[in-house]
Design a protein around this motif. Structure first.
Motif, PDB file in Angstrom:
ATOM      1  N   MET A 196      33.056 119.897 -11.290  1.00  0.00           N
ATOM      2  CA  MET A 196      34.082 118.893 -11.301  1.00  0.00           C
ATOM      3  C   MET A 196      33.784 117.952 -12.453  1.00  0.00           C
ATOM      4  N   TYR A 197      34.830 117.533 -13.118  1.00  0.00           N
ATOM      5  CA  TYR A 197      34.688 116.623 -14.238  1.00  0.00           C
ATOM      6  C   TYR A 197      35.880 115.681 -14.237  1.00  0.00           C
ATOM      7  N   ILE A 198      35.618 114.384 -14.276  1.00  0.00           N
ATOM      8  CA  ILE A 198      36.708 113.431 -14.471  1.00  0.00           C
ATOM      9  C   ILE A 198      36.340 112.522 -15.631  1.00  0.00           C
ATOM     10  N   GLU A 199      37.355 112.181 -16.397  1.00  0.00           N
ATOM     11  CA  GLU A 199      37.175 111.328 -17.565  1.00  0.00           C
ATOM     12  C   GLU A 199      38.032 110.084 -17.372  1.00  0.00           C
ATOM     13  N   THR A 200      37.534 108.933 -17.821  1.00  0.00           N
ATOM     14  CA  THR A 200      38.247 107.679 -17.589  1.00  0.00           C
ATOM     15  C   THR A 200      39.242 107.318 -18.675  1.00  0.00           C
ATOM     16  N   SER A 201      39.284 108.076 -19.772  1.00  0.00           N
ATOM     17  CA  SER A 201      40.248 107.746 -20.832  1.00  0.00           C
ATOM     18  C   SER A 201      41.655 108.150 -20.406  1.00  0.00           C
ATOM     19  N   ASN A 241      21.405 126.047  13.239  1.00  0.00           N
ATOM     20  CA  ASN A 241      20.481 125.131  13.908  1.00  0.00           C
ATOM     21  C   ASN A 241      19.542 124.427  12.946  1.00  0.00           C
ATOM     22  N   GLU A 242      19.188 125.087  11.846  1.00  0.00           N
ATOM     23  CA  GLU A 242      18.217 124.488  10.920  1.00  0.00           C
ATOM     24  C   GLU A 242      18.852 123.571   9.876  1.00  0.00           C
ATOM     25  N   GLY A 243      20.179 123.436   9.848  1.00  0.00           N
ATOM     26  CA  GLY A 243      20.832 122.603   8.851  1.00  0.00           C
ATOM     27  C   GLY A 243      20.722 123.218   7.463  1.00  0.00           C
ATOM     28  N   PHE A 244      20.961 122.410   6.441  1.00  0.00           N
ATOM     29  CA  PHE A 244      20.901 122.928   5.079  1.00  0.00           C
ATOM     30  C   PHE A 244      20.568 121.802   4.109  1.00  0.00           C
ATOM     31  N   CYS A 245      20.134 122.210   2.939  1.00  0.00           N
ATOM     32  CA  CYS A 245      19.872 121.281   1.849  1.00  0.00           C
ATOM     33  C   CYS A 245      21.011 121.420   0.840  1.00  0.00           C
ATOM     34  N   LEU A 246      21.649 120.318   0.541  1.00  0.00           N
ATOM     35  CA  LEU A 246      22.669 120.283  -0.500  1.00  0.00           C
ATOM     36  C   LEU A 246      21.981 119.858  -1.789  1.00  0.00           C
ATOM     37  N   VAL A 251      25.967 123.376  -7.876  1.00  0.00           N
ATOM     38  CA  VAL A 251      25.949 123.028  -6.459  1.00  0.00           C
ATOM     39  C   VAL A 251      25.389 124.203  -5.663  1.00  0.00           C
ATOM     40  N   SER A 252      24.403 123.910  -4.779  1.00  0.00           N
ATOM     41  CA  SER A 252      23.785 124.946  -3.939  1.00  0.00           C
ATOM     42  C   SER A 252      23.647 124.457  -2.507  1.00  0.00           C
ATOM     43  N   PHE A 253      23.837 125.371  -1.560  1.00  0.00           N
ATOM     44  CA  PHE A 253      23.557 125.125  -0.153  1.00  0.00           C
ATOM     45  C   PHE A 253      22.371 126.009   0.212  1.00  0.00           C
ATOM     46  N   ILE A 254      21.248 125.387   0.581  1.00  0.00           N
ATOM     47  CA  ILE A 254      20.019 126.121   0.881  1.00  0.00           C
ATOM     48  C   ILE A 254      19.705 125.944   2.361  1.00  0.00           C
ATOM     49  N   SER A 255      19.524 127.035   3.106  1.00  0.00           N
ATOM     50  CA  SER A 255      19.235 126.948   4.537  1.00  0.00           C
ATOM     51  C   SER A 255      17.940 126.183   4.786  1.00  0.00           C
TER      52      SER A 255
END
Length: 119
Positions: free
Chosen positions: A1-6, A24-29, A106-110
């Motif tokens: 994702m990229y947003i520019e303010t100009s 049950n163990e959730g994840f690391c973002l 972006v990664s989702f790690i168990s």
């Protein structure tokens, strides 16, 4: 994702991940972000859950310029719902038209994050 303010630009951009099954163990973002310039607003990250994804809990936020470099974010997340998704939200700041916000890798790690607290 990229947003520019100009100009011309939008005030808010949102990017949602596909729906995921909770474990049950959730994840690391893990993701990298770049926020640089005089018109930087805010980068928010939400955990969206519930049957209709109407529940949004903020799990990350940064405001204003963070320097001209990429930074890493690691956040442990455990969804209270059977399904979840992550929403990235970039908000334009006030003032001049100089600045941008970007996310990448972006990664989702168990399970828990490999090095908690490194943001």
């Amino acid at each position: 994702m990229y947003i520019e303010t100009s100009a011309p630009s939008i005030s808010v951009a949102r990017l949602a991940s596909p729906s995921q099954l909770a474990t049950n163990e959730g994840f690391c973002l893990e993701f990298y972000y770049h926020m640089y310039g005089t018109s930087i607003g805010t980068l928010n990250v939400f955990l969206s859950s519930g049957d209709d994804f109407s529940q949004e809990d903020q799990i990350f936020t940064r405001s204003e310029s963070q320097g001209n470099r990429w930074r890493q974010s690691l956040s442990y997340v455990n969804s209270p719902s059977s399904h979840w998704r992550i929403i990235f939200e970039g908000r334009k700041g006030q003032g001049s038209s100089y600045g941008d916000i970007a996310i990448d890798d972006v990664s989702f790690i168990s399970g828990p994050c490999p090095t908690q607290g490194k943001t």
